[in-house]
Motif scaffolding. Structure first.
Motif, short mmCIF file in Angstrom:
data_model
loop_
_atom_site.label_atom_id
_atom_site.label_comp_id
_atom_site.label_asym_id
_atom_site.label_seq_id
_atom_site.Cartn_x
_atom_site.Cartn_y
_atom_site.Cartn_z
N PHE A 75 0.82 -1.17 0.08
CA PHE A 75 0.01 0.09 -0.02
C PHE A 75 0.89 1.27 0.03
N HIS A 76 0.67 2.34 -0.77
CA HIS A 76 1.09 3.70 -0.76
C HIS A 76 0.02 4.41 -0.08
N VAL A 77 0.63 5.16 1.22
CA VAL A 77 -0.19 5.73 2.10
C VAL A 77 0.46 7.15 2.10
N ARG A 78 -0.39 8.33 1.76
CA ARG A 78 0.10 9.47 2.01
C ARG A 78 -0.96 10.32 3.13
N THR A 79 -0.31 11.04 3.89
CA THR A 79 -0.85 11.74 4.98
C THR A 79 -1.91 12.74 4.36
N VAL A 80 -3.21 12.79 4.85
CA VAL A 80 -4.28 13.69 4.37
C VAL A 80 -4.25 14.73 5.23
N PRO A 81 -4.13 16.07 4.74
CA PRO A 81 -4.14 17.32 5.62
C PRO A 81 -5.34 16.90 6.82
N GLY A 82 -4.94 17.16 8.09
CA GLY A 82 -5.87 17.00 9.00
C GLY A 82 -6.50 15.66 9.25
N GLY A 83 -5.85 14.38 8.66
CA GLY A 83 -6.32 13.28 8.61
C GLY A 83 -5.48 12.49 9.71
N TRP A 84 -6.04 12.20 11.18
CA TRP A 84 -5.15 11.66 11.86
C TRP A 84 -5.12 10.18 11.64
N CYS A 85 -5.54 9.51 10.95
CA CYS A 85 -5.71 7.97 10.65
C CYS A 85 -4.49 7.87 9.78
N SER A 86 -4.72 8.69 8.41
CA SER A 86 -3.59 8.24 7.55
C SER A 86 -2.19 8.80 8.05
N GLY A 87 -2.34 10.07 8.93
CA GLY A 87 -0.96 10.57 9.40
C GLY A 87 -0.35 9.26 10.55
N SER A 88 -1.22 8.53 11.09
CA SER A 88 -0.68 7.61 11.92
C SER A 88 -0.10 6.49 11.00
N ILE A 89 -0.74 6.19 10.09
CA ILE A 89 -0.07 4.95 9.42
C ILE A 89 1.10 5.00 8.84
N VAL A 90 1.27 6.68 8.18
CA VAL A 90 2.67 6.81 7.57
C VAL A 90 3.86 7.00 8.72
N ALA A 91 3.39 7.48 9.88
CA ALA A 91 4.35 7.65 10.86
C ALA A 91 4.60 6.46 11.88
N ASP A 92 3.30 5.73 12.38
CA ASP A 92 3.59 4.67 13.28
C ASP A 92 3.55 3.32 12.89
N THR A 93 3.38 3.04 11.76
CA THR A 93 3.41 1.61 11.32
C THR A 93 4.69 0.79 11.62
N GLN A 94 4.86 -0.24 12.01
CA GLN A 94 5.88 -0.93 12.52
C GLN A 94 5.89 -2.33 11.92
N PRO A 95 7.07 -2.92 11.72
CA PRO A 95 7.12 -4.42 11.20
C PRO A 95 6.40 -5.39 12.22
N GLY A 96 5.70 -6.48 11.89
CA GLY A 96 4.93 -6.90 12.97
C GLY A 96 3.39 -6.62 13.27
N ASP A 97 3.27 -5.51 12.78
CA ASP A 97 1.64 -5.06 12.96
C ASP A 97 1.04 -5.94 12.31
N GLN A 98 -0.28 -6.32 12.90
CA GLN A 98 -1.40 -7.12 12.32
C GLN A 98 -2.56 -6.09 11.38
N TRP A 99 -2.71 -6.23 10.32
CA TRP A 99 -3.58 -5.54 9.69
C TRP A 99 -4.88 -6.74 9.34
N ARG A 100 -6.07 -6.10 9.62
CA ARG A 100 -7.08 -6.62 9.12
C ARG A 100 -7.52 -6.19 7.98
N ILE A 101 -7.89 -7.03 6.83
CA ILE A 101 -8.42 -6.56 5.37
C ILE A 101 -9.86 -6.93 5.02
N ASN A 102 -10.47 -6.19 4.72
CA ASN A 102 -11.91 -6.33 4.38
C ASN A 102 -12.54 -5.84 3.18
N ALA A 103 -13.57 -6.34 2.55
CA ALA A 103 -14.46 -5.71 1.76
C ALA A 103 -13.87 -5.16 0.45
#
Length: 252
Positions: free
Chosen positions: A70-98
């Protein structure tokens, strides 16, 4: 009693978090096979924000070994996208849906035009790699744009792809030939010598440059990027003679 069944979900583990710009990261995962279509999107749920789903487009076609990117860019004011960009770590478990499919190159298309702004490149890249599996891929033109050369975060990958795939032409587009004066340390740390020369970059907005190469009356046209870019480019192409029925769009 409800007759509705919960939608299926899959799990993937982060194996790579590559910060390419201050506001952008490429995240690679391995896990369950997810049955999405190349060019489509899925909902992801990350451990930083349990219960919060964000729709993203994989940058790889489906693979039986469960690889996702996935290519993720911080959306201005986007707390979720900003956290994915800055805080994701190897070993994190993601749930994929829909899984949801929007882009699908017509099997009979002889020529395809892809117009990608920013991380709108992700579904286009998945489609290009999927087309490479065909015996006779259609002639494909990818317009990839940003405000400045620094925004072309995947220029090295696209340069190599264009060299390997004779049916693919990549047209890099920048609104300004000069990067902003404020340094982006992540860009400096990941800078490579592979990519397009400044003389190979066309100047203008994606709407300007793509319209100047049209009309695309015999092409299938896919557009993905910010809602404003998608709307402007679509309007300009149609005004320039590209049939609306030839165009498929999605915001990123």
């Amino acid at each position: 009693m409800s007759n509705e069944f919960p939608s299926p979900a899959w799990t993937a583990t982060v194996v790579g978090h590559h910060r390419l710009r201050n506001d952008l990261a490429v995240i690679r995962l391995i896990g369950d096979f997810v049955p999405f279509a190349a060019g489509g999107s899925v909902e992801v749920e990350t451990p930083q924000h349990p219960g919060v789903r964000r729709r993203l487009s994989p940058a790889l076609p489906p693979s039986l070994d469960g690889k996702l990117e996935f290519h993720v860019r911080t959306v201005p004011g986007g707390w979720c996208s900003g956290s994915i960009v800055a805080d994701t770590q190897p070993g994190d478990q993601w749930r994929i849906n829909a899984p949801h499919s929007v882009f699908a190159v017509d099997p009979d298309a002889a020529e395809v035009v892809m117009i990608a702004g920013g991380t709108g490149l992700a579904p286009m890249r998945a489609q290009i790699l999927d087309l490479a599996r065909r015996d006779n891929p259609p002639r494909t033109y990818l317009f990839f744009g940003g405000r400045s050369p620094r925004d072309l975060y995947a220029a090295d990958m696209l340069f190599l792809l264009a060299g390997e795939l004779p049916w693919l032409t990549v047209i890099p587009v920048v609104e300004s030939p000069d990067d902003p004066p404020i340094r982006d340390e992540w860009h400096e740390q990941t800078r490579v010598d592979i990519g397009f020369a400044p003389s190979e970059m066309l100047h203008g907005t994606l709407a300007d440059v793509a319209t100047a190469h049209g009309p695309f009356d015999r092409h299938q046209v896919l557009i993905c990027g910010s809602p404003a870019m998608v709307a402007t480019t679509t309007d300009r192409l149609v005004a320039g003679g590209t049939p609306p029925a030839n165009i498929t769009t999605e915001g990123a």
